[in-house]
Motif scaffolding. Structure first.
Motif, PDB file in Angstrom:
ATOM      1  N   LEU A 228       0.812  -1.329  -0.182  1.00 22.98           N
ATOM      2  CA  LEU A 228       0.010   0.160  -0.006  1.00 22.98           C
ATOM      3  C   LEU A 228       0.783   1.205  -0.184  1.00 22.98           C
ATOM      4  N   LEU A 229       1.893   1.154   0.647  1.00 20.84           N
ATOM      5  CA  LEU A 229       2.814   2.262   0.961  1.00 20.84           C
ATOM      6  C   LEU A 229       3.653   2.313  -0.562  1.00 20.84           C
ATOM      7  N   ALA A 230       3.877   1.304  -1.120  1.00 19.65           N
ATOM      8  CA  ALA A 230       4.555   1.562  -2.349  1.00 19.65           C
ATOM      9  C   ALA A 230       3.651   2.157  -3.430  1.00 19.65           C
ATOM     10  N   GLU A 231       2.261   1.644  -3.330  1.00 20.01           N
ATOM     11  CA  GLU A 231       1.567   2.164  -4.383  1.00 20.01           C
ATOM     12  C   GLU A 231       1.197   3.525  -4.311  1.00 20.01           C
ATOM     13  N   LYS A 232       0.867   4.030  -3.095  1.00 18.58           N
ATOM     14  CA  LYS A 232       0.659   5.595  -2.656  1.00 18.58           C
ATOM     15  C   LYS A 232       1.900   6.433  -2.918  1.00 18.58           C
ATOM     16  N   THR A 233       3.197   5.867  -2.775  1.00 21.44           N
ATOM     17  CA  THR A 233       4.366   6.743  -3.042  1.00 21.44           C
ATOM     18  C   THR A 233       4.366   6.806  -4.481  1.00 21.44           C
ATOM     19  N   ALA A 234       4.268   5.861  -5.260  1.00 26.80           N
ATOM     20  CA  ALA A 234       4.183   5.795  -6.823  1.00 26.80           C
ATOM     21  C   ALA A 234       3.381   6.745  -7.382  1.00 26.80           C
ATOM     22  N   TYR A 235       2.188   6.612  -6.789  1.00 27.08           N
ATOM     23  CA  TYR A 235       1.278   7.206  -7.457  1.00 27.08           C
ATOM     24  C   TYR A 235       1.458   8.877  -7.098  1.00 27.08           C
ATOM     25  N   GLU A 236       1.892   9.355  -5.933  1.00 26.45           N
ATOM     26  CA  GLU A 236       1.975  10.804  -5.542  1.00 26.45           C
ATOM     27  C   GLU A 236       3.182  11.343  -6.592  1.00 26.45           C
ATOM     28  N   CYS A 237       4.143  10.431  -6.996  1.00 24.24           N
ATOM     29  CA  CYS A 237       5.323  10.852  -7.454  1.00 24.24           C
ATOM     30  C   CYS A 237       4.898  11.301  -8.962  1.00 24.24           C
ATOM     31  N   ALA A 238       4.053  10.334  -9.407  1.00 26.16           N
ATOM     32  CA  ALA A 238       3.660  10.421 -10.760  1.00 26.16           C
ATOM     33  C   ALA A 238       2.537  11.732 -10.946  1.00 26.16           C
ATOM     34  N   ASN A 239       1.917  12.061  -9.957  1.00 26.44           N
ATOM     35  CA  ASN A 239       0.999  13.021 -10.050  1.00 26.44           C
ATOM     36  C   ASN A 239       1.752  14.179  -9.851  1.00 26.44           C
TER      37      ASN A 239
END
Length: 334
Positions: A228-239
Motif C-alpha cells: 500500500l505504501l509503495a502504491e501510494k508513493t508511486a502514485y504521488e510521484c507520478a501525480n
C-alpha cells in the motif's frame, strides 16, 4: 547559382544534339540521303504547317504557368491561415491545374484526340505491369489526401520500423523527421518511405486528434515491502510530475470524443481519467506497481524520466519499500 546555370547549359546542349540527330535520321529515312534540297522542301511542307500548333501549345503552357503562379500567390495568404491543410490544398490545386494544361496542350498538338486517348489506353494497360509501384504510390497518395491517416507535422509509427514527424507528403513518397522508436527522441535524420506502405502495413498516429496519449511506467518491488505504501508513493510521484498535463489531456480527449458522437467515442469518454491510475501485477520474485497516465506524445520519454527519478528518490527515503532486482540469497539452515 553557378551550378544551376551549368546544368541548364548542359541540358540545352543535349536537347540541341538530340534535335540534330532526329533531323538527320528523318532526312535519311525520307530523302534517302540523295538530295538535300528535296528534303528541305518536304520539311517546309510538313513541319511549317505544324508549326502554328507548336506555337499555340507553347502559348498555352506559358499562360498556364503564369496563371497558376498568380492564383497561387493570391491564395497563399488565405491558405496560410489553414496551416498544414492549406499546403495540401495548394499542392492538389497545382497538380489539377497542370493536368488541365496538359490536356489543352495535347488537344492543340493532336488532331484526333480520341484516337490518341485510345492508343494511350492500350499503352497504359501494358505500362501498368511495369509501373506497379509508382501507380500504387499515387493511389495511396490519393487515399492519404482523402482519408487522412496522417498529416504534415503528425507523429507516426510505420510498421513498428519507422517513427517520426511527417515533414512532407508528395505523390510518391512521404518524408519523416526520425525520432528514436519508442523514445520520442529526435535523431536529426530524414527518412523517406513510399506511400503504398499504408496499403500493406499499419500506421500508428500519435497526434491525429490530440497531442496526448496514454503511457505507463512500472516498478518492481520486493514482496517484503509494504504494498500500500509503495502504491501510494508511486502514485504521488507520478501525480506531482504529470498532474496538470494529464488533466489538460483528459479534457482534450473528452472534447474530441464528444465531437465524433459515436458509440465508440462515448465508450472512450468513460475510460478517460483525470488522475494517474495504479495497477499491480504479480511476478516470480516481486510485485510490479504500474502507473498509467495521459502524457504529451512528443515529450513522453522526458516526462517518464522525471517520474522514475522522483520514485527512486522517494523509495530510498522509505524503510518499508525496497526495489526488487536480480540477486542471489543464500540461506543456511541448522
Amino acid at each position: 547559382m553557378k551550378m544551376k546555370t551549368s546544368k541548364l547549359k548542359y541540358y540545352i546542349f543535349l536537347v540541341v544534339v538530340l534535335i540534330v540527330l532526329m533531323i538527320a535520321l528523318d532526312f535519311f529515312l525520307k530523302a534517302g540521303g540523295d538530295n538535300i534540297d528535296d528534303y528541305v522542301d518536304s520539311v517546309k511542307g510538313q513541319y511549317f504547317t505544324y508549326l502554328p500548333r507548336v506555337i499555340g501549345a507553347l502559348i498555352v503552357f506559358f499562360m498556364a504557368k503564369i496563371c497558376i503562379d498568380i492564383i497561387s500567390a493570391g491564395l497563399m495568404g488565405f491558405l496560410d491561415t489553414m496551416g498544414d491543410r492549406g499546403l495540401e490544398i495548394m499542392r492538389i490545386y497545382r497538380y489539377a491545374m497542370w493536368a488541365l494544361a496538359l490536356i489543352l496542350v495535347l488537344s492543340i498538338l493532336i488532331e484526333d484526340l480520341s484516337t490518341f486517348v485510345m492508343s494511350m489506353g492500350l499503352i497504359g494497360f501494358g505500362l501498368t505491369f511495369a509501373l506497379q509501384t509508382p501507380i500504387s504510390c499515387f493511389v495511396a497518395w490519393m487515399m492519404i489526401m482523402i482519408n487522412k491517416p496522417y498529416r504534415i507535422n503528425d507523429r507516426i509509427n510505420v510498421g513498428n520500423r519507422l517513427e517520426g514527424d511527417v515533414v512532407e507528403i508528395t505523390i510518391f513518397y512521404t518524408l519523416l523527421r526520425e525520432v528514436k522508436s519508442g523514445g520520442a527522441e529526435v535523431t536529426g535524420r530524414l527518412i523517406t518511405f513510399p506511400n503504398n506502405v499504408i496499403l500493406t502495413e499499419e500506421i500508428v498516429n500519435y497526434t491525429l486528434d490530440v497531442e496526448y496519449i496514454w503511457d505507463e511506467i512500472s516498478v518492481s518491488v520486493t514482496y517484503d515491502s509494504d504494498r500500500l505504501l509503495a502504491e501510494k508513493t508511486a502514485y504521488e510521484c507520478a501525480n506531482e510530475v504529470i498532474g496538470d498535463i494529464m488533466r489538460n489531456g483528459a479534457d482534450a480527449m473528452r472534447k474530441i470524443s464528444r465531437e465524433r458522437r459515436s458509440a465508440i467515442s462515448r465508450g472512450l469518454i468513460r475510460s478517460i481519467a483525470d488522475k494517474p491510475l495504479v495497477r499491480v501485477e504479480l511476478a516470480d520474485s516481486a510485485f510490479i506497481v504500474g502507473i498509467r497516465y495521459i502524457t504529451l506524445a512528443r515529450n513522453r520519454r522526458k516526462l517518464r524520466t522525471k517520474i522514475y527519478q522522483r520514485i527512486l528518490d522517494s523509495f530510498r527515503g522509505i524503510d518499508g519499500i525496497e526495489i526488487a532486482y536480480p540477486h542471489m540469497e543464500v540461506v543456511q539452515h541448522k
